[in-house]
Design an enzyme around this catalytic site. Sequence first.
Site, PDB file in Angstrom:
ATOM      1  N   LYS A 282       0.823  -1.209   0.000  1.00  0.00           N
ATOM      2  CA  LYS A 282       0.000   0.000   0.000  1.00  0.00           C
ATOM      3  C   LYS A 282       0.859   1.261   0.000  1.00  0.00           C
ATOM      4  O   LYS A 282       2.028   1.256   0.371  1.00  0.00           O
ATOM      5  CB  LYS A 282      -0.983  -0.040   1.166  1.00  0.00           C
ATOM      6  CG  LYS A 282      -2.044  -1.112   0.938  1.00  0.00           C
ATOM      7  CD  LYS A 282      -3.178  -1.093   1.933  1.00  0.00           C
ATOM      8  CE  LYS A 282      -4.237  -2.121   1.511  1.00  0.00           C
ATOM      9  NZ  LYS A 282      -5.366  -2.197   2.466  1.00  0.00           N
ATOM     10  N   ARG A 317      -2.877 -10.949   4.446  1.00  0.00           N
ATOM     11  CA  ARG A 317      -3.303 -10.869   3.046  1.00  0.00           C
ATOM     12  C   ARG A 317      -2.210 -10.143   2.264  1.00  0.00           C
ATOM     13  O   ARG A 317      -1.965  -8.945   2.485  1.00  0.00           O
ATOM     14  CB  ARG A 317      -4.640 -10.121   2.943  1.00  0.00           C
ATOM     15  CG  ARG A 317      -5.211 -10.009   1.541  1.00  0.00           C
ATOM     16  CD  ARG A 317      -6.529  -9.246   1.576  1.00  0.00           C
ATOM     17  NE  ARG A 317      -7.138  -9.152   0.253  1.00  0.00           N
ATOM     18  CZ  ARG A 317      -6.872  -8.196  -0.635  1.00  0.00           C
ATOM     19  NH1 ARG A 317      -5.999  -7.240  -0.340  1.00  0.00           N
ATOM     20  NH2 ARG A 317      -7.474  -8.195  -1.820  1.00  0.00           N
TER      21      ARG A 317
END
Length: 335
Positions: A282, A317
């Site tokens: 991210k 994840r």
Amino acid sequence: MTDYFRPIVQTDIARPDGAYVLAGGWTWFDTVEVLSRSATPRIIPAADVPDHVLSRLTAARGHVAGLDMARANIMGILNVTPDSFSDGGKFEGFDAAVSHAIAMQNAGADMLDIGGESTRPGAAYVPSHVEIGRTVPVIAALRNYDATAHTPISIDTRKADVAEAALAAGATLVNDVYAMTHDPAVGAVTASSRAPICLMHASGDPETMQDDPQYDDVVLDVYDFLSERIETAVACGIARTDIWIDPGIGFGKTLEHNLALLKRLSVLHSLGCPILLGASRKRWIGTITNAPQADQRVFGSVAVALEGFRQGVQISRVHDIEATRAAFDMAGAIL
């Protein structure tokens, strides 16, 4: 005044007598940080935690969606979309998607998470029929392929009709990034299929969620949201033992919000559900590590996953399966 109890998680080999095992896993704690909205945090012995909270902190999470919650599991990300932030378009085609899913399993993924709608900041809404067309054929193909026939698969969606179609095709778990707030019918669909669900915190729609996110206290606000959504899911008929929770790193949160959540992530264990951490590649990781391109953020992403491992997070994840698996294997061997 509501108190929140955060186990100060340890992995040290020198575990004192009387320490508690956290969630039946690989970490322990003997002290707890007490948080509240109106008082300075304080440290207390774990034995002084209220019985109902201590019970949730120590209860083994068992097996959920075919995964053993007493170990650190890796969920591999498969975006069958043209516009996901990290790999948009790369696995949009059917053959590429199936091949990548198999490759991730071979690299050490315990579960596959398949999504047909990007929820990156600024992403546009995708109609259900498009999302179904992207995801269901891939799920069905993996269910018919020997190497992945029994691999748990989650459908990453916020829509009930997409979840229903995916479960019918063989998906194992519904990963709802809006925790049934976008489409409340997700709860009924999940319950009727007797499937587990992951409830994630997100603030705002993808188009606007990063404009100016605000919280009174991001850690406690996320905790309260997830607590309420767990109760809603239980009211829908989903067993509490079939619920995962996800703090939603990067979903309507600034860099400072994300770091605050990671520092006190273990407070979520007191909700009594397995925790999923999804921070892979991210943007805020790129900001800290000076990695402007998503695929340059592997090292920072693995560092975040290892912090989750240290705090007893049961599911990570990630995009980079091989690197994360190697890091978890090494950390486990040291423990």
